[in-house]
Design an enzyme around this catalytic site. Structure first.
Site, mmCIF file in Angstrom:
data_model
loop_
_atom_site.group_PDB
_atom_site.id
_atom_site.type_symbol
_atom_site.label_atom_id
_atom_site.label_comp_id
_atom_site.label_asym_id
_atom_site.label_seq_id
_atom_site.Cartn_x
_atom_site.Cartn_y
_atom_site.Cartn_z
ATOM 1 N N GLU A 130 0.997 -1.228 -0.006
ATOM 2 C CA GLU A 130 -0.008 -0.019 -0.017
ATOM 3 C C GLU A 130 0.944 1.265 0.087
ATOM 4 O OE1 GLU A 130 -2.957 -0.366 3.219
ATOM 5 O OE2 GLU A 130 -3.693 -2.341 2.319
ATOM 6 N N GLU A 149 -6.612 -10.639 -1.109
ATOM 7 C CA GLU A 149 -7.125 -10.170 0.003
ATOM 8 C C GLU A 149 -8.824 -10.342 -0.532
ATOM 9 O OE1 GLU A 149 -5.869 -7.060 2.481
ATOM 10 O OE2 GLU A 149 -3.700 -7.655 2.016
#
Length: 369
Positions: A151, A256
């Protein structure tokens, strides 16, 4: 209004009606899940049966993040991570390390000196090197792939102004990959991020891949976090990113996956874990069960994405759902604590939802490459 609790085929039935997901996708891609501490330590027998029967890849949900592995400088706590690795090896699973460098869930000492002042670029680079080397070396040859950086890019494609970026600059990405590769040259190395269907993030990740490869730095795959909602993103936009990343010569992983059915207090937060809103009852509309119309949309959504993954099975090496049952899902407490979500493939009673059988049948009907 008729409310239906997510029900399907009981795992515990004597005659199994839910076939194995890992069997359905054998020869296509790994099918994985994230494990919490109770599951890593085998304290939940029902979940344990599901994990072992349905999945052939696992990732630790939290126990391998830096705040847990190295809560104090030079003082590592590998107890939970060691058990995670032992569990995966005992069950012949493809193990993923998550995550080496992430701005969130990093210990505060990482960025400060003994006076509480921000450390220099040189100090932070050395701390990165030491952490990555210690962790990756410990599991060399055992953990097969690492989320090296997590991220680092925003929705519009600009850099996240994290401590790593502010102190080191863009170079922290390539340094992290270099350190990880040096510690285990055979391990796969990944960049992992959410909202990857957005054009800005897609384009910047493509640039990142090009940059790393131009410098001879190993990057094996891009992890596309599949934190989805019932209407975002469009399947077509998600597909564009799969194709864009694969065109750069890397594999794609869906890392995810979950699909929230709940309204979001702010549509622009993606999956930013730091986001937090006070509980409001109107934002928790399905406490007593999921309405049939929402259940139908939810099931179609999951099936549409698995069809997409199978369409591009030559590009995708793993699909990982972020939790075993609805009770385990982080979606129940993010970005607003105390909600009841239905984001995963198995419900709170450890039963497979009806869509699981559809996914299995669709996967099994496709010829292996």
């Amino acid at each position: 209004m008729l409310l239906l609790v997510c029900s399907g085929f009981s795992y515990a039935q004597k005659k199994a009606t839910v076939e194995s997901l890992k069997q359905a996708f054998e020869g296509k891609f790994y099918i994985g899940t994230a494990l919490n501490l109770n599951q890593i330590w085998e304290r939940d027998p029902a979940a344990d049966k599901l994990i072992k029967s349905q999945f052939n890849s696992i990732v630790a949900e939290n126990s391998m993040k830096s705040m847990h592995l190295q809560p104090q400088e030079g003082k590592f706590n590998f107890k939970d991570a060691d058990k995670f690795v032992a569990y995966g090896e005992a069950n012949n699973m493809f193990l993923i390390g998550h995550t080496l460098i992430w701005h969130s869930q990093a210990p505060s000492w990482f960025f400060k000196n003994e006076k509480g002042e921000e450390v220099s670029k040189e100090v932070l680079i050395e701390r990165m090197r030491n952490h990555i080397t210690a962790v990756v070396s410990r599991y060399k040859g055992r953990i097969k792939g690492w989320d090296v950086v997590n991220e680092a890019i925003l929705d519009d494609g600009s850099w996240r102004k994290s401590k790593f970026y502010n102190i080191i600059g863009e170079e922290f990405i390539e340094l992290a990959f270099k350190f990880a590769h040096a510690a285990d040259p055979d391990a796969e190395l990944y960049y992992n991020d959410y909202s990857m269907a957005l054009e800005g993030r897609r384009n910047s990740v493509v640039k990142m891949i090009k940059n790393l490869k131009s410098k001879g730095i190993k990057i094996s795959a891009i992890g596309m976090q599949g934190h989805l909602s019932l209407d975002f993103p469009k399947v077509e936009e998600f597909e564009k990113s799969i194709l864009a990343f694969a065109a750069e010569g890397v594999k794609v992983m869906i890392t995810e996956m979950d699909i929230t059915v709940l309204p979001m207090p702010n549509r622009n937060i993606g999956a930013q874990v730091e986001s937090n809103f006070a509980y409001k009852k109107e934002m928790n509309p399905y406490e007593d069960g999921l309405p049939k119309d929402k259940q139908t949309i939810f099931e179609k959504r999951y099936l549409d994405f698995f069809k997409l993954f199978l369409k591009h099975e030559d590009k995708i090496s793993r699909v990982t759902v972020w939790g075993v049952t609805d009770a385990d899902s982080w979606r129940n407490n993010w970005p607003m604590p105390g909600r009841t979500d239905y984001a995963l493939l198995f419900d709170r009673q450890y039963n497979a939802k009806p869509v699981v059988k559809q996914i299995y049948r669709f996967g099994s009907s496709k010829k292996k490459p």
